[in-house]
Design an enzyme around this catalytic site. Structure first.
Site, mmCIF file in Angstrom:
data_model
loop_
_atom_site.group_PDB
_atom_site.id
_atom_site.type_symbol
_atom_site.label_atom_id
_atom_site.label_comp_id
_atom_site.label_asym_id
_atom_site.label_seq_id
_atom_site.Cartn_x
_atom_site.Cartn_y
_atom_site.Cartn_z
ATOM 1 N N CYS A 1 -42.731 44.456 -1.247
ATOM 2 C CA CYS A 1 -41.432 44.202 -0.603
ATOM 3 C C CYS A 1 -41.322 42.788 -0.040
ATOM 4 O O CYS A 1 -40.221 42.263 0.120
ATOM 5 C CB CYS A 1 -41.175 45.218 0.504
ATOM 6 N N HIS B 1 -35.211 42.375 4.125
ATOM 7 C CA HIS B 1 -35.520 43.264 3.003
ATOM 8 C C HIS B 1 -34.804 44.584 3.251
ATOM 9 O O HIS B 1 -34.879 45.140 4.349
ATOM 10 C CB HIS B 1 -37.035 43.459 2.916
ATOM 11 N N ASN C 1 -33.541 50.892 -2.019
ATOM 12 C CA ASN C 1 -34.583 49.900 -1.747
ATOM 13 C C ASN C 1 -35.116 49.392 -3.089
ATOM 14 O O ASN C 1 -35.759 50.143 -3.819
ATOM 15 C CB ASN C 1 -35.682 50.569 -0.914
#
Ligand code: ACO
Length: 337
Positions: free
Chosen positions: A118, A264, A294
């Site tokens: 991530c 993020h 995500n």
């Protein structure tokens, strides 16, 4: 890693691509014991995009790259380095950087693959930034892309993870700022704590096992990504604000100077907690997880591209990026747009 020289890395073009197939929370209700309400409340996600069979991460990356190249208005032959970030390469090896190079028909330029999940986009940005500031490269293509949907556990066992993730790609073209002005990447800040490896990982396959691929591992679900949700939540909410504060302090800036925060897109509750932790108005936070889920390394460049194309980010604005993910790793970057 603060810029000491006058040259700064500027973003010359942005692009993103997601596969056309939309998967709603209602679609997931048919696969596992979950509900639209649970997913919305816990994550803010309404839908995400999933690839169809045969589409890999490099395919998404190339589409995003083409869009960023078109946006920059450059001849792709002038790109002199590719930096690619993903946790889901088409193959165990090589990484997707070389595939992006080949599919775009570029010459034998270097292709670096970054494996920081991530945090991948900001880690990759820090790499590209060093090459440009040092004068080694004049035009870097940075791509971040993920196909998560082909390896999520869509049974009740994996519902905590599988509802969160989506597929997609984002890209930027990076160049030196030759005019000596203040535009560009001000600094990048990278952090890691490997004591948290098992809290967010895909444990198998592992070459430590002989043989690496064992039926028992499949049966136990150990080829699927796993997360300790509470640890991830607590650490993400703490570490992203810390990283942004470190970036601001390094540049003598305050949170009030930030025009846009792009965290993020891990989970909308985490993004809101990060905003609260930084005491930044929520209107300044770019949030699009409702439509994409995500997308790991791709989430920041997708959000960046949307915000730029919408006219939300304008020349002179201060953009703060921050990320947290598997490793644990976390990072921040400041860009004067
Ligand atoms: N649908 C319905 N119920 C679910 C689902 C689902 N998709 N997933 C889990 N549940 C259930 C659990 O089984 C559990 O049920 P139980 O109480 O009967 O055992 C219940 O929901 C609570 O789940 P927990 O995750 O254990 O929630 P908890 O109350 O402990 O709170 C927390 C933990 C902080 C909410 C955490 O789970 C969370 O949201 N973490 C964030 C993780 C995240 O978003 N990561 C992003 C990806 S990683 C990254 O990008 C960095």
């Amino acid at each position: 890693m603060k810029a000491e020289m006058s040259t700064r890395t500027v973003v010359a073009g942005t692009g993103h691509y997601v596969p056309p197939r939309v998967v709603t929370n209602r679609d997931l209700e048919k696969l596992m014991d979950t509900s639209d309400e649970w997913i919305r409340e816990r994550s803010g996600i309404l839908e995400r995009h999933h690839v169809d069979d045969g589409v890999g991460t490099s395919d998404l990356a190339v589409e995003a790259a083409r869009r960023a190249i078109a946006d920059a208005g450059i001849d792709p032959a002038t790109i002199d380095l590719i930096v690619a970030a993903t946790l889901s390469p088409d193959h165990y090896f090589p990484g997707i950087g070389v595939q992006v190079q080949a599919k775009l028909g570029l010459g034998p330029i270097g292709a670096i693959d970054v494996r920081n999940q991530c945090s991948g986009f900001i880690y990759a940005l820090s790499v590209a930034d060093q090459y440009i500031r040092a004068g080694t490269c004049k035009r870097v293509l940075l791509v971040a892309a993920e196909v998560q949907s082909s390896n999520l556990d869509f049974s009740d066992r994996g519902r905590d993870m599988s509802v969160l993730f989506g597929d997609g790609a984002g890209a930027v073209v990076l160049e030196p700022n030759e005019d000596g002005g203040g535009r560009g990447v001000l600094s990048t800040h990278l952090f890691a704590d490997g004591n948290f490896v098992p809290q967010l990982w895909m444990e198998k396959p592992s070459p430590r096992d002989r043989p690496t691929f064992q039926t028992a591992f499949f049966d136990e679900g150990r080829f699927f990504p796993k997360m300790d949700g509470r640890q991830v939540f607590v650490n993400a909410c703490q570490r992203m604000p810390e990283a942004v504060r470190a970036a601001l302090a390094a540049n003598g800036l305050a949170i009030e100077d930030v025009d846009h925060l792009i965290p993020h897109q891990a989970n909308d509750r985490i993004s809101l907690m990060v905003a609260k932790g930084l005491r930044i108005p929520v209107e300044k936070v770019v949030r699009n997880i409702d439509r994409f889920g995500n997308t790991t390394a791709a989430s920041i460049p997708i959000a960046l591209d949307e915000a730029v194309k919408a006219g939300r980010i304008r020349p002179g604005d201060l953009v703060a990026l921050t990320a947290f993910g598997s490793g644990f790793t976390w990072a921040a970057a400041l860009i004067r747009w």
